[in-house]
Design a protein around this motif. Structure first.
Motif, PDB file in Angstrom:
ATOM      1  N   GLU A 116      63.346 -20.966  43.007  1.00 24.12           N
ATOM      2  CA  GLU A 116      63.159 -22.208  41.858  1.00 24.12           C
ATOM      3  C   GLU A 116      62.030 -21.939  41.043  1.00 24.12           C
ATOM      4  N   GLU A 117      60.934 -21.335  41.628  1.00 27.68           N
ATOM      5  CA  GLU A 117      59.303 -21.002  41.038  1.00 27.68           C
ATOM      6  C   GLU A 117      60.014 -20.140  39.674  1.00 27.68           C
ATOM      7  N   LYS A 118      60.537 -19.018  40.169  1.00 29.99           N
ATOM      8  CA  LYS A 118      60.927 -18.088  39.162  1.00 29.99           C
ATOM      9  C   LYS A 118      61.985 -18.664  38.088  1.00 29.99           C
ATOM     10  N   ALA A 119      62.770 -19.564  38.571  1.00 34.45           N
ATOM     11  CA  ALA A 119      63.867 -20.234  37.565  1.00 34.45           C
ATOM     12  C   ALA A 119      62.775 -20.942  36.581  1.00 34.45           C
ATOM     13  N   ARG A 120      61.899 -21.818  37.087  1.00 35.74           N
ATOM     14  CA  ARG A 120      61.181 -22.692  36.292  1.00 35.74           C
ATOM     15  C   ARG A 120      60.291 -21.726  35.374  1.00 35.74           C
ATOM     16  N   ARG A 124      60.659 -22.287  31.370  1.00 32.84           N
ATOM     17  CA  ARG A 124      59.105 -22.536  30.555  1.00 32.84           C
ATOM     18  C   ARG A 124      58.937 -21.302  29.466  1.00 32.84           C
ATOM     19  N   LEU A 125      59.233 -20.162  29.789  1.00 29.21           N
ATOM     20  CA  LEU A 125      59.365 -18.984  28.827  1.00 29.21           C
ATOM     21  C   LEU A 125      60.420 -19.300  27.784  1.00 29.21           C
ATOM     22  N   SER A 126      61.669 -19.714  28.343  1.00 32.10           N
ATOM     23  CA  SER A 126      62.616 -19.751  27.367  1.00 32.10           C
ATOM     24  C   SER A 126      62.344 -21.025  26.354  1.00 32.10           C
ATOM     25  N   GLU A 130      61.658 -20.440  21.974  1.00 33.23           N
ATOM     26  CA  GLU A 130      62.342 -21.562  21.287  1.00 33.23           C
ATOM     27  C   GLU A 130      61.418 -22.227  20.428  1.00 33.23           C
ATOM     28  N   GLU A 131      60.274 -22.925  20.823  1.00 35.97           N
ATOM     29  CA  GLU A 131      59.392 -23.499  20.168  1.00 35.97           C
ATOM     30  C   GLU A 131      58.347 -22.462  19.209  1.00 35.97           C
ATOM     31  N   GLN A 132      58.347 -21.325  19.638  1.00 33.09           N
ATOM     32  CA  GLN A 132      57.781 -20.322  18.581  1.00 33.09           C
ATOM     33  C   GLN A 132      58.779 -20.228  17.645  1.00 33.09           C
TER      34      GLN A 132
END
Length: 152
Positions: A116-120, A124-126, A130-132
């Motif tokens: 779950e931590e890796k998926a989170r 967040r990276l994704s 997208e924001e960048q």
């Protein structure tokens, strides 16, 4: 902003439930082990008291009937001590098995938590990418929307 969804959440809940039950079972077996240890200590104290009473009685008058009763009582206490020792060993084995089950359940739960931590982190990276990309797109549109500078 996309909301995070962990597809293994039901598995995490199930494993947390198993881990909780294993923890409670381990606590119960630890309590039973401690009680058996206390019972063994009391049995050893009774045997030691019998031994002191028997040796003290031999200093006084010798009575075969009293000595026979004392010896029978001593044998019963020794048998009770032996039974207490067997119960302690059985309680320790049970406690070790429940500890192993708890550790295994905890390890399985930790695996899901790490996933779950890796998926989170990936989520967040994704989102950050997208924001960048949106910022880059916005900056590009502003740059090309400006009128060209006047050169003479």
């Amino acid at each position: 902003m996309k909301r995070f969804h962990f597809p293994l959440r039901p598995l995490a809940v199930l494993r947390a439930h198993h881990e909780q039950r294993a923890r409670e079972a381990f606590a119960t077996t630890v309590h039973a082990y401690v009680l058996s240890e206390e019972e063994l200590a009391r049995a050893r104290a009774r045997v030691a008291e019998f031994e002191r009473a028997v040796t003290a009685g031999r200093r006084e008058r010798f009575s075969p009937s009293v000595e026979a009763q004392n010896f029978a009582g001593y044998q019963r206490e020794c048998a009770a001590q032996g039974e207490s020792e067997r119960r302690v060993l059985a309680a320790r084995e049970t406690m070790d098995r429940s500890r192993t089950a708890y550790i295994e359940a905890h390890r399985k739960l930790e695996v899901v938590h790490r996933l779950e931590e890796k998926a989170r982190a990936a989520h967040r990276l994704s989102l950050a990418r997208e924001e960048q990309a949106e910022f880059d797109d916005f900056a590009g549109r502003r740059h090309f929307a400006r009128p060209a500078p006047f050169h003479s």
